[in-house]
Write an enzyme that holds these catalytic residues in place. Structure first.
Site, PDB file in Angstrom:
ATOM      1  N   CYS A 121       0.850  -1.193   0.000  1.00  0.00           N
ATOM      2  CA  CYS A 121       0.000   0.000   0.000  1.00  0.00           C
ATOM      3  C   CYS A 121       0.887   1.246   0.000  1.00  0.00           C
ATOM      4  O   CYS A 121       0.612   2.226  -0.691  1.00  0.00           O
ATOM      5  CB  CYS A 121      -0.868   0.047   1.258  1.00  0.00           C
ATOM      6  SG  CYS A 121      -1.799  -1.444   1.614  1.00  0.00           S
TER       7      CYS A 121
ATOM      8  N   HIS B 172       0.675   4.719  -2.041  1.00  0.00           N
ATOM      9  CA  HIS B 172       0.030   5.830  -1.322  1.00  0.00           C
ATOM     10  C   HIS B 172       0.935   6.590  -0.368  1.00  0.00           C
ATOM     11  O   HIS B 172       0.486   7.505   0.298  1.00  0.00           O
ATOM     12  CB  HIS B 172      -1.204   5.316  -0.587  1.00  0.00           C
ATOM     13  CG  HIS B 172      -2.283   4.845  -1.519  1.00  0.00           C
ATOM     14  ND1 HIS B 172      -2.933   5.693  -2.373  1.00  0.00           N
ATOM     15  CD2 HIS B 172      -2.791   3.607  -1.745  1.00  0.00           C
ATOM     16  CE1 HIS B 172      -3.822   5.005  -3.078  1.00  0.00           C
ATOM     17  NE2 HIS B 172      -3.749   3.733  -2.729  1.00  0.00           N
TER      18      HIS B 172
ATOM     19  N   ARG C 211     -13.058  -0.510  -0.733  1.00  0.00           N
ATOM     20  CA  ARG C 211     -11.914   0.142  -1.394  1.00  0.00           C
ATOM     21  C   ARG C 211     -10.634  -0.687  -1.190  1.00  0.00           C
ATOM     22  O   ARG C 211      -9.820  -0.829  -2.098  1.00  0.00           O
ATOM     23  CB  ARG C 211     -11.768   1.550  -0.814  1.00  0.00           C
ATOM     24  CG  ARG C 211     -10.705   2.408  -1.438  1.00  0.00           C
ATOM     25  CD  ARG C 211     -11.068   2.863  -2.822  1.00  0.00           C
ATOM     26  NE  ARG C 211     -10.151   2.274  -3.787  1.00  0.00           N
ATOM     27  CZ  ARG C 211      -9.844   2.794  -4.966  1.00  0.00           C
ATOM     28  NH1 ARG C 211     -10.416   3.911  -5.363  1.00  0.00           N
ATOM     29  NH2 ARG C 211      -9.022   2.196  -5.769  1.00  0.00           N
TER      30      ARG C 211
ATOM     31  N   CYS D   9      -8.130  -2.129  -4.082  1.00  0.00           N
ATOM     32  CA  CYS D   9      -6.679  -1.908  -4.134  1.00  0.00           C
ATOM     33  C   CYS D   9      -5.912  -3.227  -4.075  1.00  0.00           C
ATOM     34  O   CYS D   9      -4.836  -3.320  -4.660  1.00  0.00           O
ATOM     35  CB  CYS D   9      -6.239  -0.916  -3.076  1.00  0.00           C
ATOM     36  SG  CYS D   9      -6.483   0.789  -3.678  1.00  0.00           S
TER      37      CYS D   9
HETATM   38  C1  HEC Z   1      -0.597  -0.014  -7.698  1.00  0.00           C
HETATM   39  C2  HEC Z   1      -0.909   1.148  -6.896  1.00  0.00           C
HETATM   40  C3  HEC Z   1      -1.792   0.952  -5.693  1.00  0.00           C
HETATM   41  C4  HEC Z   1      -1.555   0.167  -4.595  1.00  0.00           C
HETATM   42  C5  HEC Z   1      -0.366  -0.748  -4.367  1.00  0.00           C
HETATM   43  C6  HEC Z   1      -2.636   0.404  -3.674  1.00  0.00           C
HETATM   44  N1  HEC Z   1      -3.508   1.320  -4.183  1.00  0.00           N
HETATM   45 FE1  HEC Z   1      -4.995   2.254  -3.191  1.00  0.00          FE
HETATM   46  N2  HEC Z   1      -5.481   3.324  -4.866  1.00  0.00           N
HETATM   47  C7  HEC Z   1      -4.808   3.247  -6.059  1.00  0.00           C
HETATM   48  C8  HEC Z   1      -5.458   4.122  -7.025  1.00  0.00           C
HETATM   49  C9  HEC Z   1      -5.022   4.332  -8.477  1.00  0.00           C
HETATM   50  C10 HEC Z   1      -6.529   4.738  -6.340  1.00  0.00           C
HETATM   51  C11 HEC Z   1      -7.513   5.787  -6.910  1.00  0.00           C
HETATM   52  C12 HEC Z   1      -6.861   7.150  -6.893  1.00  0.00           C
HETATM   53  C13 HEC Z   1      -6.512   7.550  -5.490  1.00  0.00           C
HETATM   54  O1  HEC Z   1      -7.364   8.044  -4.740  1.00  0.00           O
HETATM   55  O2  HEC Z   1      -5.349   7.289  -5.071  1.00  0.00           O
HETATM   56  C14 HEC Z   1      -6.491   4.226  -4.980  1.00  0.00           C
HETATM   57  C15 HEC Z   1      -7.359   4.629  -3.985  1.00  0.00           C
HETATM   58  C16 HEC Z   1      -7.292   4.220  -2.663  1.00  0.00           C
HETATM   59  C17 HEC Z   1      -8.132   4.718  -1.602  1.00  0.00           C
HETATM   60  C18 HEC Z   1      -9.220   5.783  -1.734  1.00  0.00           C
HETATM   61  C19 HEC Z   1      -8.657   7.151  -1.492  1.00  0.00           C
HETATM   62  C20 HEC Z   1      -9.698   8.215  -1.348  1.00  0.00           C
HETATM   63  O3  HEC Z   1      -9.316   9.387  -1.191  1.00  0.00           O
HETATM   64  O4  HEC Z   1     -10.885   7.904  -1.325  1.00  0.00           O
HETATM   65  C21 HEC Z   1      -7.773   4.058  -0.462  1.00  0.00           C
HETATM   66  C22 HEC Z   1      -8.366   4.230   0.907  1.00  0.00           C
HETATM   67  C23 HEC Z   1      -6.714   3.142  -0.820  1.00  0.00           C
HETATM   68  N3  HEC Z   1      -6.441   3.267  -2.157  1.00  0.00           N
HETATM   69  C24 HEC Z   1      -6.106   2.286   0.066  1.00  0.00           C
HETATM   70  C25 HEC Z   1      -5.115   1.359  -0.299  1.00  0.00           C
HETATM   71  C26 HEC Z   1      -4.586   0.371   0.605  1.00  0.00           C
HETATM   72  C27 HEC Z   1      -4.952   0.214   2.060  1.00  0.00           C
HETATM   73  C28 HEC Z   1      -3.667  -0.360  -0.105  1.00  0.00           C
HETATM   74  C29 HEC Z   1      -2.918  -1.580   0.324  1.00  0.00           C
HETATM   75  C30 HEC Z   1      -3.767  -2.728   0.656  1.00  0.00           C
HETATM   76  C31 HEC Z   1      -3.616   0.218  -1.438  1.00  0.00           C
HETATM   77  N4  HEC Z   1      -4.534   1.224  -1.530  1.00  0.00           N
HETATM   78  C32 HEC Z   1      -2.750  -0.195  -2.441  1.00  0.00           C
HETATM   79  C33 HEC Z   1      -3.675   2.500  -6.332  1.00  0.00           C
HETATM   80  C34 HEC Z   1      -3.053   1.648  -5.433  1.00  0.00           C
END
Ligand code: HEC
Length: 273
Positions: A187, A191, A230, A234
């Site tokens: 994550c 992020h 969400r 992810c």
């Molecule tokens: C390959 C890249 C990638 C990884 C690794 C990833 N994410 Fe994301 N995530 C994204 C994308 C693209 C979005 C949509 C755009 C944004 O809000 O960042 C997102 C959105 C989110 C959001 C919503 C944000 C908002 O403002 O509403 C959350 C919460 C989130 N991710 C949590 C996680 C968590 C917890 C993990 C690990 C389990 C994770 N992500 C791993 C790409 C990733």
């Protein structure tokens, strides 16, 4: 996503690496300090708007949407009606909805587990109606949104106190920083270390403030979904198999994830692309 993957230089570094003891205050300081250093012109309070805090172009679109009638407004209102209809206010843990939002997630020492707001809503719903409620969308997301709205403007303040709480927090932290899936990413890779950078059509949001506006509305979903929905999305972004919403792994991760946003205001502006 390919472009992003090649762009990601994994630092292999964990902010606030666990030492002998758990020091949540030091972890929060390091986590929030990282973002302050990366984005010196972004106000701390603005992390509540996620990716829009880092990208002026999409921020304009976001503000336009909020200036009109946001697409989730009706659903959140319905959540308030459902809260009444199902008698959820009779449940002591939800009697004061604003306080309930602020009190979750917490570690229940007697039960030995992290309790999320959605967990409490589901328990109360079953007590009042004898029925089960889902975990990702529909009623649970509407009711949870309405409850959160009652605490808008208040600051997230997750408490990690007992030994059991600290252990759950450490488990959640490990889940957040663990590399997984076909892309072998964590994550934090997206992020934290690459927040603000582009991944295909998306700009990656900072994890700081991630839990301020949950459940979130997503244009892609055409509706509201819970934080754990969400998480599942992810996991798929990481080419890993999602876990169950409200599984103990996700609850522990939420405990850590929300604690990192301590001091950020809860927001009713739940729109995301
Ligand atoms: C390959 C890249 C990638 C990884 C690794 C990833 N994410 Fe994301 N995530 C994204 C994308 C693209 C979005 C949509 C755009 C944004 O809000 O960042 C997102 C959105 C989110 C959001 C919503 C944000 C908002 O403002 O509403 C959350 C919460 C989130 N991710 C949590 C996680 C968590 C917890 C993990 C690990 C389990 C994770 N992500 C791993 C790409 C990733």
């Amino acid at each position: 996503m390919k472009k992003l993957i090649t762009a990601v230089v994994s630092l292999g570094l964990m902010i606030g690496t666990a030492s002998a003891g758990t020091d949540v205050g030091a972890d929060i300081k390091a986590f929030q300090g990282y973002f302050k250093k990366q984005n010196p012109s972004v106000e701390f309070a603005d992390y509540t708007i996620g990716v829009y805090a880092l990208d002026a172009g999409s921020r304009d679109q976001f503000e336009e949407i909020l200036d009109g009638i946001p697409p989730y407004e009706e659903a959140v209102e319905k959540g308030g009606e459902e809260f009444e209809k199902f008698g959820l206010g009779k449940c002591s843990a939800l009697k004061d909805p604003a306080a309930a939002r602020l009190a979750h997630p917490y570690y229940d020492d007697a039960a030995g587990t992290v309790v999320t707001l959605e967990g409490t809503i589901r328990r109360c719903y079953t007590e009042q109606t004898g029925k089960k409620m889902g975990t990702m969308k529909g009623k649970i997301a509407r009711i949870s949104s309405w409850i959160s709205d009652q605490a808008a403007g208040e600051k997230i303040n997750v408490k990690v106190e007992s030994d059991g709480a600290k252990a759950a927090y450490e488990r959640g932290k490990a889940t957040f920083y663990a590399k997984r899936g076909q892309f072998n990413m964590s994550c934090a890779d997206c992020h934290v270390y690459n927040a603000g950078k582009k991944a295909r059509a998306d700009i990656l949001s900072p994890a700081l403030g991630h839990t301020s506006h949950v459940p979130m509305y997503r244009a892609k979903w055409g509706g509201i979904g819970t934080l754990h929905r969400r998480y599942g999305g992810c996991y798929k972004n990481m080419r890993a198999k999602p876990l169950m919403a409200q599984s103990s792994e996700y609850r522990d991760m939420e405990f850590f994830h929300q604690a990192m946003s301590n001091g950020i205001e809860i927001s009713a502006d739940r729109y995301r692309k």
